[in-house]
Design a protein around this motif. Structure first.
Motif, PDB file in Angstrom:
ATOM      1  N   ASP A 170       0.852  -1.183   0.000  1.00 38.75           N
ATOM      2  CA  ASP A 170       0.000   0.000   0.000  1.00 38.75           C
ATOM      3  C   ASP A 170       0.896   1.245   0.000  1.00 38.75           C
ATOM      4  OD1 ASP A 170      -2.959  -0.847   0.474  1.00 38.75           O
ATOM      5  OD2 ASP A 170      -1.794  -2.106   1.863  1.00 38.75           O
ATOM      6  N   ASP A 171       0.524   2.228  -0.793  1.00 39.01           N
ATOM      7  CA  ASP A 171       1.217   3.524  -0.807  1.00 39.01           C
ATOM      8  C   ASP A 171       2.713   3.387  -1.061  1.00 39.01           C
ATOM      9  OD1 ASP A 171      -1.247   4.792  -0.131  1.00 39.01           O
ATOM     10  OD2 ASP A 171      -0.906   4.265   1.970  1.00 39.01           O
ATOM     11  N   ARG A 344      -6.411  -8.187  -3.255  1.00 42.43           N
ATOM     12  CA  ARG A 344      -6.374  -6.915  -2.546  1.00 42.43           C
ATOM     13  C   ARG A 344      -5.094  -6.851  -1.718  1.00 42.43           C
ATOM     14  NH1 ARG A 344     -10.679  -9.344   1.358  1.00 42.43           N
ATOM     15  NH2 ARG A 344      -9.339 -10.030   3.071  1.00 42.43           N
ATOM     16  N   THR A 345      -4.704  -5.644  -1.383  1.00 43.11           N
ATOM     17  CA  THR A 345      -3.506  -5.417  -0.589  1.00 43.11           C
ATOM     18  C   THR A 345      -3.790  -5.665   0.885  1.00 43.11           C
ATOM     19  OG1 THR A 345      -3.996  -3.087  -0.161  1.00 43.11           O
ATOM     20  CG2 THR A 345      -2.819  -3.606  -2.209  1.00 43.11           C
ATOM     21  N   ALA A 346      -2.730  -5.571   1.699  1.00 44.34           N
ATOM     22  CA  ALA A 346      -2.899  -5.720   3.144  1.00 44.34           C
ATOM     23  C   ALA A 346      -3.843  -4.667   3.695  1.00 44.34           C
ATOM     24  CB  ALA A 346      -1.546  -5.644   3.840  1.00 44.34           C
ATOM     25  N   GLY A 347      -3.850  -3.481   3.070  1.00 38.38           N
ATOM     26  CA  GLY A 347      -4.728  -2.409   3.511  1.00 38.38           C
ATOM     27  C   GLY A 347      -6.114  -2.450   2.899  1.00 38.38           C
ATOM     28  N   GLY A 348      -6.365  -3.441   2.037  1.00 37.85           N
ATOM     29  CA  GLY A 348      -7.697  -3.600   1.456  1.00 37.85           C
ATOM     30  C   GLY A 348      -7.891  -2.973   0.092  1.00 37.85           C
ATOM     31  N   ALA A 349      -6.856  -2.351  -0.473  1.00 38.42           N
ATOM     32  CA  ALA A 349      -6.984  -1.740  -1.802  1.00 38.42           C
ATOM     33  C   ALA A 349      -6.986  -2.823  -2.879  1.00 38.42           C
ATOM     34  CB  ALA A 349      -5.845  -0.762  -2.047  1.00 38.42           C
ATOM     35  N   PRO A 350      -7.804  -2.680  -3.907  1.00 40.92           N
ATOM     36  CA  PRO A 350      -7.800  -3.679  -4.982  1.00 40.92           C
ATOM     37  C   PRO A 350      -6.507  -3.611  -5.784  1.00 40.92           C
ATOM     38  CG  PRO A 350      -9.193  -1.822  -5.580  1.00 40.92           C
ATOM     39  CD  PRO A 350      -8.789  -1.602  -4.155  1.00 40.92           C
TER      40      PRO A 350
END
Length: 500
Positions: A170-171, A344-350
């Motif tokens: 993420d990011d 999805r990522t660890a943060g929930g982003a697709p």
């Protein structure tokens, strides 16, 4: 679903030259490259090491990107890198061919125009646009060839918003587009190949170059670029099939090898097919899957795809059709043996899935540019490579294909590949394995099959933006649509050839 037995010993080839592939050639070495961070870094090294020619063919090509971005997403721009190579080795050709319509938007970007003009003034660099296709089609192949010997074929464009690592953090500060904006994680794949198959892909590239420019590439001495010493190969001494899609144009006939290979793979599968693909809108392919799921003990079909298509227009055209087809397949007798997931990522982003990879029963692996949509079956120029254990030279490759599949699934689930292997050995089911390992954080999520709205449904049902052929773009609504494509798929399955 019974537990997996010993490796297959009675395989007949799925790939057949002249039926579902253009040529079958030996690869001295081959390796699957997953995600663009590794590919771009490798591409930079391959371009630096090429002696006589660098040939880049693609749907997209952006000279503003950095192949090896730093922690701020910056680094030497690709355009400047190519200029440096050209000045250092002026006798080495750098030939770049990209789709013409997709390149028109770049004419509005001053930085890109300025770089193209600098390339034009450099003798070693030739940048051309490919418009050698019917109206409405695109040049979608992603092929790179070095010294007519070493080649890359797959789904990764050398374009913006493609770079990412297999961690898909993420990011990630490296993940910045040329306009300075961050972008979401991106999953992709390609394959590097050396030897006679590289020569074959060089022939394909030369043919495409001549078609677009009316001039052939110059002859090379043939001594070629060597495989990087520190790059382990997944496969050695294997036969590789090259499959294409090409619409009829001028004096060139239509080629639908890619569609035929998808149908033959579906017909031949015994236990499962694992797909990673950007789109699923081809009614003919969907009907073939549905027909298999009507059998007494059919294989499983697992698809890893984006949650939504990239862009509003693509979402209207592709997402609604995908929902319609998956819902239709689910009505088959064993419709629960098709599952569609998005990562999805660890943060929930697709994580956007752009890869075009398929694995059948751990006996066949296919990597290329072709999506599971109508355009890739009959409109756009495509190129896929396939390694099939049914070919006599490939009898020892089943463990390698299994390892690659486990690695891909583990990447999406955020687990160790050994966990994927252990679960599959226990239950013999790809779906059960994924379901057992899915969880919070980095994982796979079942696609939400929300019914499309009236407008999206109309566009999808009539294949307005995803026609089956160039002529279909001009057919009346009564003569086209998902239902017609579905009927074609059912008819083909009734007369399909048997596989052992």
């Amino acid at each position: 679903m019974s537990a997996p037995g010993p490796p297959f010993t009675d395989l007949s080839p799925i790939v057949v030259e002249g039926r579902n592939c253009w040529r079958i050639e030996c690869a001295d070495k081959a390796r699957m490259i997953v995600d663009a961070a590794d590919y771009f870094a490798l591409l930079k090294r391959l371009m630096e090491g090429a002696r006589e020619r660098i040939l880049l063919i693609g749907w997209d090509f952006d000279p503003r990107i950095s192949l090896t971005p730093d922690g701020q997403g910056k680094g030497e721009a690709l355009g400047h890198f190519l200029l440096r190579l050209a000045h250092r080795e002026p006798d080495r050709d750098i030939d770049i061919l990209r789709w013409n319509f997709g390149g028109l938007k770049h004419l509005l970007v001053p930085r890109i125009v300025a770089m193209i003009l600098r390339w034009k003034a450099t003798r070693a660099i030739s940048f051309r646009l490919d418009g050698a296709h019917p109206v409405g089609c695109s040049h979608h192949q992603k092929v790179a060839v070095f010294d007519d010997h070493l080649a890359v074929c797959g789904g990764i464009d050398v374009g913006a918003r493609r770079w990412d690592t297999r961690d898909h953090h993420d990011d990630d500060p490296h993940r910045v587009a040329p306009d300075g904006k961050p972008y979401l994680p991106w999953h992709d794949s390609t394959m590097i190949l050396a030897g006679p198959v590289g020569n074959a892909l060089a022939d394909l590239g030369n043919e495409r170059w001549q078609r677009a420019t009316r001039k052939p590439l110059r002859e090379l001495s043939g001594w070629g670029e060597n495989w990087p010493d520190d790059l382990p190969a997944d496969f050695e001494g294997v036969d590789v099939a090259i499959s294409r899609t090409r619409a009829e144009y001028d004096d060139s006939g239509e080629v639908r090898e890619i569609e035929q290979l998808y149908l033959d793979m579906i017909a031949a599968a015994r236990r499962f097919i694992y797909f990673e693909n950007q789109y699923f809108t081809c009614g003919k392919i969907a009907a073939a899957i549905a027909a298999r799921l009507e059998e007494d003990d059919p294989p499983e079909f697992v698809m890893v795809m984006p949650r939504t298509a990239d862009g509003w227009l693509e979402q209207v055209a592709m997402d609604a059709a995908r929902v319609r087809l998956v819902r239709a397949i689910s009505k088959a007798r064993h419709g629960d043996r098709l599952k569609v997931y998005y990562p999805r990522t660890a943060g929930g982003a697709p994580i956007y899935v752009h890869a075009k990879t398929a694995i059948v029963d751990d006996r066949l692996i296919r990597v290329g540019s072709a999506n599971l949509n109508n355009r890739s079956m009959g409109l756009d120029s495509e190129c896929d490579v396939t390694i099939d254990a049914g070919l006599p030279a490939n009898t020892e490759i089943l463990p390698t294909i299994r390892r690659l599949r486990e690695s891909l699934i583990a990447e999406h689930l955020g687990v160790d590949p050994a966990e994927v292997a252990a679960r599959f050995d226990d239950n013999g089911s790809l779906i059960a394995t994924i379901e057992a390992l899915r969880g919070s954080g980095r994982s796979l999520e079942l696609l939400d099959l929300v019914a499309p709205g009236p407008f999206d449904e109309f566009v999808a049902d009539n294949e307005l933006l995803d026609p089956t052929s160039p002529d279909a773009m001009f057919e009346s609504l009564a003569e086209r649509g998902l239902k017609k494509s579905w009927r074609r798929g059912k008819a083909w399955m009734k007369r399909r050839r048997p596989f052992r």
